[in-house]
Write an enzyme that holds these catalytic residues in place. Sequence first.
Site, PDB file in Angstrom:
ATOM      1  CB  VAL A  68      34.100 -34.833 -53.236  1.00  0.00           C
ATOM      2  CG1 VAL A  68      33.848 -34.286 -54.631  1.00  0.00           C
ATOM      3  CG2 VAL A  68      35.582 -34.939 -52.945  1.00  0.00           C
ATOM      4  CG  ASN A  94      40.729 -35.017 -61.161  1.00  0.00           C
ATOM      5  OD1 ASN A  94      41.810 -35.589 -61.331  1.00  0.00           O
ATOM      6  ND2 ASN A  94      40.642 -33.712 -60.962  1.00  0.00           N
ATOM      7  CE1 TYR A 161      47.221 -38.152 -53.278  1.00  0.00           C
ATOM      8  CE2 TYR A 161      49.140 -39.416 -53.984  1.00  0.00           C
ATOM      9  CZ  TYR A 161      47.999 -38.696 -54.289  1.00  0.00           C
ATOM     10  OH  TYR A 161      47.634 -38.516 -55.600  1.00  0.00           O
TER      11      TYR A 161
END
Length: 244
Positions: A68, A94, A161
Amino acid sequence: VYILLSMTKTVLITGGSRGIGYATAELFAEHGWNVALCSRDEKQAKAAAETIQMQSPTARVLGFKADVGNAQDVDTMFAAVKNQFGRLNALVNNAGIIHAASIFDLTDAQFDEMIRINLTGLARCCRRAFEMMKDSGGSIVNISSLAGIQGTEKFHGFWGYTASKFAVTGISEGLAVEGKAYGIRVNCIAPGSTDTQMLQQVAPGMKPSTTPMDIAKIAYYLCDSEKSGVLSGTTIPVFHNDLK
C-alpha cells in the site's frame, strides 16, 4: 447468477494475509461477502485467500500482491477489484508497520516508511475507495491503535509509530466529513495490544487477551449498515482487560 453476484457485497482488506486483516477476511467471507485481500507477499496473499475460500465456499475470495506504500500497486489493485467484482462496498485499511527505536536510533528511512505505509498508503486507498463508492455509498474502516489516542499509555521507541497512528485517527475524522455527501461512512478502530505476529516482533513474549477476531468483529459491525446505521467519524478504542 449475475444478479446474485451483483447483489453480493464486496470488501477489500489491506494487510489481509495474517493477524487482524486475516481474521477480518475470514469473518466477512463467513457472512457471504466477496473478499479481496492484499499483502506485500504474493504467496501469502494467495495462500490466505485459498484457505478462506475453502472455509467459506459460497463466498468469492481473491488475494492480491500490493504494497500500500506503493502508489502503482494501490492503483493496480483497485482496478483489479473493480474488474473482478464490479463494486466495492467496504474497505478495511489494516496494513501497517512498526519500527521501534529511540529518537536517537530511528532512521529517517524507517520513519518515512511508517508514514508512507501507515498514512500515505492508507490515504490513497481511501481515495480510490471513494471513487468506487461515490455513486452507491459504502463504509471505510481504518485500523489505528491506542497509540494514536490522546492520554493512553505510550511505550519507549514507539514515538514514530504513534505519530503515524494519530494521523490515521485524524484522517478518519476528516474523511467522514468528505463522505457525507456520498453516503460513505468512515470510522476508525484503535486496538490496544492484540495477539498478532507483528506484536510478537516488537514485544516478544507478550500475550494479550485481545485476539484478531475481536477486532474483526468490530470492523464487520462498522461495515454492516444494518448494524451500525449512520455511524461515521467515530474512533472505537479497544482496551484489553488482562495479559495472560
